[in-house]
Design a protein around this motif. Structure first.
Motif, PDB file in Angstrom:
ATOM      1  N   TRP A  36       0.856  -1.260   0.375  1.00 31.38           N
ATOM      2  CA  TRP A  36      -0.144  -0.036  -0.156  1.00 31.38           C
ATOM      3  C   TRP A  36       0.826   1.040   0.095  1.00 31.38           C
ATOM      4  N   TYR A  37       0.597   2.501  -0.910  1.00 30.76           N
ATOM      5  CA  TYR A  37       1.331   3.530  -0.801  1.00 30.76           C
ATOM      6  C   TYR A  37       0.283   4.760  -0.490  1.00 30.76           C
ATOM      7  N   ARG A  38       0.236   5.786   0.155  1.00 27.97           N
ATOM      8  CA  ARG A  38      -0.532   6.647   0.238  1.00 27.97           C
ATOM      9  C   ARG A  38       0.434   8.105  -0.654  1.00 27.97           C
ATOM     10  N   GLN A  39      -0.563   9.974  -1.019  1.00 35.45           N
ATOM     11  CA  GLN A  39       0.106  10.088  -1.752  1.00 35.45           C
ATOM     12  C   GLN A  39      -0.688  11.126  -0.986  1.00 35.45           C
ATOM     13  N   ARG A  45       4.103   9.456  -4.153  1.00 33.80           N
ATOM     14  CA  ARG A  45       4.041   8.921  -3.223  1.00 33.80           C
ATOM     15  C   ARG A  45       4.640   8.142  -2.019  1.00 33.80           C
ATOM     16  N   GLU A  46       4.046   7.451  -0.965  1.00 34.70           N
ATOM     17  CA  GLU A  46       5.389   6.944   0.162  1.00 34.70           C
ATOM     18  C   GLU A  46       4.719   5.600   0.040  1.00 34.70           C
ATOM     19  N   LEU A  47       5.736   5.005   0.677  1.00 35.57           N
ATOM     20  CA  LEU A  47       5.010   4.255   0.503  1.00 35.57           C
ATOM     21  C   LEU A  47       4.214   3.114   2.433  1.00 35.57           C
ATOM     22  N   TYR A  93      -5.429   5.975  -0.461  1.00 28.67           N
ATOM     23  CA  TYR A  93      -4.180   4.659  -0.752  1.00 28.67           C
ATOM     24  C   TYR A  93      -4.699   4.219  -1.452  1.00 28.67           C
ATOM     25  N   TYR A  96      -0.928  -1.886  -4.456  1.00 29.82           N
ATOM     26  CA  TYR A  96       0.660  -1.946  -5.549  1.00 29.82           C
ATOM     27  C   TYR A  96       0.521  -3.824  -5.122  1.00 29.82           C
ATOM     28  N   TRP A 110      -1.022  -0.582 -10.571  1.00 28.59           N
ATOM     29  CA  TRP A 110      -1.486  -0.125  -9.647  1.00 28.59           C
ATOM     30  C   TRP A 110      -3.628  -0.623  -8.692  1.00 28.59           C
TER      31      TRP A 110
END
Length: 120
Positions: A36-39, A45-47, A93, A96, A110
């Protein structure tokens, strides 16, 4: 065609919990890492969390001790249990996964994103 379909986002009060799910559909031969990533707005986008095919997890420092990632290989599904949510966890969220279709090399996929809002 492979798709990642997410569910479980929504609005929750600070201190509350949510559980995100992401299922891979289509013709899937093997699934390697899932995560999962979020932006955040205006940022890359970050892990958030990632889990290997063998079940080894890794987390961003900001969510350690509060979030738990898991997967069900039989269902091609990854989960993110989010506890003790904070307003700063508010974000979209994205699921990935690295997936290999039969006869091809592994590729990154994604999901479409699911909104998580933490607010009183």
């Amino acid at each position: 065609q492979v798709q990642l379909v997410e569910s479980g986002g929504g609005l929750v009060q600070p201190g509350g919990s949510l559980r995100l799910s992401c299922a891979a559909s289509g013709y899937v031969s093997s699934i390697y890492h899932m995560g999962w990533y979020r932006q955040p707005p205006g940022k890359q986008r970050e892990l958030v969390a990632i889990i290997s095919s063998g079940g080894s997890p890794n987390y961003a420092e900001s969510v350690k001790g509060r979030f738990t990632i898991s997967r069900d290989n039989a269902k091609n599904t990854v989960y993110l249990q989010m506890n003790s949510l904070k307003p700063e966890d508010t974000d979209i969220y994205y699921c990935y996964a690295v997936i290999r279709r039969d006869g091809s090399s592994p590729q990154a996929y994604w999901g479409q994103g699911t909104q998580v809002t933490v607010s009183s």
